[in-house]
Scaffold this motif. Structure first.
Motif, mmCIF file in Angstrom:
data_model
loop_
_atom_site.group_PDB
_atom_site.id
_atom_site.type_symbol
_atom_site.label_atom_id
_atom_site.label_comp_id
_atom_site.label_asym_id
_atom_site.label_seq_id
_atom_site.Cartn_x
_atom_site.Cartn_y
_atom_site.Cartn_z
ATOM 1 N N VAL A 1 0.709 -1.004 -0.085
ATOM 2 C CA VAL A 1 0.168 -0.656 0.019
ATOM 3 C C VAL A 1 0.700 1.425 -0.241
ATOM 4 C CG1 VAL A 1 -2.091 1.262 1.233
ATOM 5 C CG2 VAL A 1 -2.424 -1.268 1.077
ATOM 6 N N ASN A 2 1.881 1.199 0.992
ATOM 7 C CA ASN A 2 2.422 2.068 1.192
ATOM 8 C C ASN A 2 3.656 2.609 0.107
ATOM 9 O OD1 ASN A 2 1.401 2.991 3.608
ATOM 10 N ND2 ASN A 2 3.498 1.863 4.600
ATOM 11 N N THR A 3 4.036 1.827 -1.137
ATOM 12 C CA THR A 3 5.380 1.423 -2.431
ATOM 13 C C THR A 3 4.272 2.564 -2.742
ATOM 14 O OG1 THR A 3 6.632 -0.145 -1.440
ATOM 15 C CG2 THR A 3 6.918 0.727 -3.693
ATOM 16 N N CYS A 4 2.429 1.901 -3.382
ATOM 17 C CA CYS A 4 1.583 1.980 -4.581
ATOM 18 C C CYS A 4 1.563 3.431 -4.402
ATOM 19 C CB CYS A 4 0.668 1.715 -4.324
ATOM 20 S SG CYS A 4 1.103 -0.477 -5.181
ATOM 21 N N TYR A 5 1.540 4.240 -3.248
ATOM 22 C CA TYR A 5 1.154 5.789 -2.252
ATOM 23 C C TYR A 5 2.077 6.522 -2.720
ATOM 24 C CZ TYR A 5 -3.862 5.111 -1.909
ATOM 25 O OH TYR A 5 -5.583 5.361 -1.579
ATOM 26 N N ASP A 6 3.229 5.526 -2.424
ATOM 27 C CA ASP A 6 5.154 6.659 -3.006
ATOM 28 C C ASP A 6 5.513 7.422 -3.812
ATOM 29 O OD1 ASP A 6 5.221 7.284 -0.227
ATOM 30 O OD2 ASP A 6 6.689 5.426 0.092
ATOM 31 N N LEU A 7 4.470 6.010 -5.193
ATOM 32 C CA LEU A 7 5.228 5.885 -6.630
ATOM 33 C C LEU A 7 3.625 6.820 -6.596
ATOM 34 C CD1 LEU A 7 5.875 2.513 -6.678
ATOM 35 C CD2 LEU A 7 7.402 4.139 -7.773
ATOM 36 N N GLY A 8 2.931 7.563 -6.657
ATOM 37 C CA GLY A 8 2.083 7.943 -6.783
ATOM 38 C C GLY A 8 0.698 7.097 -7.377
ATOM 39 N N ALA A 9 0.271 6.338 -6.328
ATOM 40 C CA ALA A 9 -1.453 5.855 -7.474
ATOM 41 C C ALA A 9 -2.483 6.831 -6.578
ATOM 42 C CB ALA A 9 -1.645 4.350 -6.302
ATOM 43 N N ASN A 10 -3.446 6.785 -7.580
ATOM 44 C CA ASN A 10 -3.642 7.628 -6.774
ATOM 45 C C ASN A 10 -5.150 6.937 -6.032
ATOM 46 O OD1 ASN A 10 -4.269 8.613 -9.157
ATOM 47 N ND2 ASN A 10 -4.418 10.263 -8.830
ATOM 48 N N ALA A 11 -5.627 5.644 -5.988
ATOM 49 C CA ALA A 11 -6.231 4.758 -4.749
ATOM 50 C C ALA A 11 -5.830 3.846 -5.304
ATOM 51 C CB ALA A 11 -7.910 4.916 -4.963
ATOM 52 N N TYR A 12 -5.693 2.631 -3.537
ATOM 53 C CA TYR A 12 -5.421 0.929 -3.621
ATOM 54 C C TYR A 12 -7.341 0.446 -3.009
ATOM 55 C CZ TYR A 12 -2.632 -2.420 -2.366
ATOM 56 O OH TYR A 12 -1.497 -3.446 -1.924
ATOM 57 N N LEU A 13 -7.186 0.002 -3.565
ATOM 58 C CA LEU A 13 -8.658 -0.858 -3.533
ATOM 59 C C LEU A 13 -7.807 -2.607 -3.053
ATOM 60 C CD1 LEU A 13 -10.955 0.786 -5.948
ATOM 61 C CD2 LEU A 13 -10.440 1.259 -3.061
ATOM 62 N N LEU A 14 -8.962 -3.410 -2.466
ATOM 63 C CA LEU A 14 -8.219 -4.545 -2.241
ATOM 64 C C LEU A 14 -9.142 -5.553 -3.272
ATOM 65 C CD1 LEU A 14 -7.983 -4.929 1.787
ATOM 66 C CD2 LEU A 14 -6.193 -5.409 -0.270
ATOM 67 N N LYS A 15 -9.158 -6.175 -3.827
ATOM 68 C CA LYS A 15 -10.310 -6.675 -4.737
ATOM 69 C C LYS A 15 -11.114 -8.095 -3.834
ATOM 70 C CE LYS A 15 -6.990 -7.819 -8.497
ATOM 71 N NZ LYS A 15 -6.094 -8.611 -9.246
ATOM 72 N N PRO A 16 -12.487 -8.008 -3.278
ATOM 73 C CA PRO A 16 -12.788 -8.851 -2.770
ATOM 74 C C PRO A 16 -12.983 -9.836 -3.619
ATOM 75 C CG PRO A 16 -13.924 -6.574 -3.049
ATOM 76 C CD PRO A 16 -12.676 -7.026 -3.987
ATOM 77 N N VAL A 17 -13.276 -11.158 -2.534
ATOM 78 C CA VAL A 17 -13.703 -12.526 -3.016
ATOM 79 C C VAL A 17 -15.421 -12.516 -3.093
ATOM 80 C CG1 VAL A 17 -13.715 -15.039 -2.539
ATOM 81 C CG2 VAL A 17 -12.122 -13.336 -1.442
ATOM 82 N N ASN A 18 -15.599 -11.717 -2.450
ATOM 83 C CA ASN A 18 -17.164 -12.570 -3.085
ATOM 84 C C ASN A 18 -17.617 -11.017 -4.407
ATOM 85 O OD1 ASN A 18 -20.101 -10.509 -2.372
ATOM 86 N ND2 ASN A 18 -20.146 -12.134 -0.983
#
Length: 142
Positions: A97-114
């Protein structure tokens, strides 16, 4: 003027199929374009003759060039930098999560299994990015 696609960078056929089903269930007619790996995404994003994506849904863990490398490429390439990038991952790792935001992601979402939860998550994501957010226009070639 060409239609701008939502670019889905996803190596899993099952996860991509879930996205297609969710879009259908939501009654969305957004044009989807798929890249099955990071190298395909880099090639696609580098091709300035193709329509500029309005949103990138980026899987994180892919073989070869992974989502982190694709994100770093997008943010280091001036004409791509404004693209909104939403990470969709199964990893809940704080480091990821931190790496992606450091790289400039606009959002980080977990893929739900459901599937129902995934459909709702996709609805909220697309409603925000394609309905509420003011998105940048493509940067013209210089």
């Amino acid at each position: 003027m060409s239609l701008s696609p939502v670019l889905v960078v996803e190596d899993s056929d099952e996860d991509y199929q879930a996205t297609l089903w969710a879009m259908q269930k939501l009654g969305r007619s957004d044009l989807l374009e798929r890249c099955t790996d990071g190298d395909d995404a880099l090639d696609r994003l580098s091709d300035r003759a193709r329509p500029w994506p309005k949103l990138v849904l980026l899987d994180l863990n892919m073989p070869g060039t992974d989502g982190r490398e694709v994100l770093a490429f997008i943010r280091s390439t001036p004409f791509l930098r404004p693209l909104p990038v939403v990470i969709l991952s199964t990893s809940a790792s704080e480091r990821d999560v931190n790496t992606c935001y450091d790289l400039g992601a606009n959002a980080y979402l977990l893929k739900p299994v459901n599937f129902t939860q995934y459909t709702e998550q996709l609805r909220v994501t697309l409603d925000f990015w394609l309905g509420l957010a003011q998105l940048p226009e493509p940067v013209e070639s210089t």
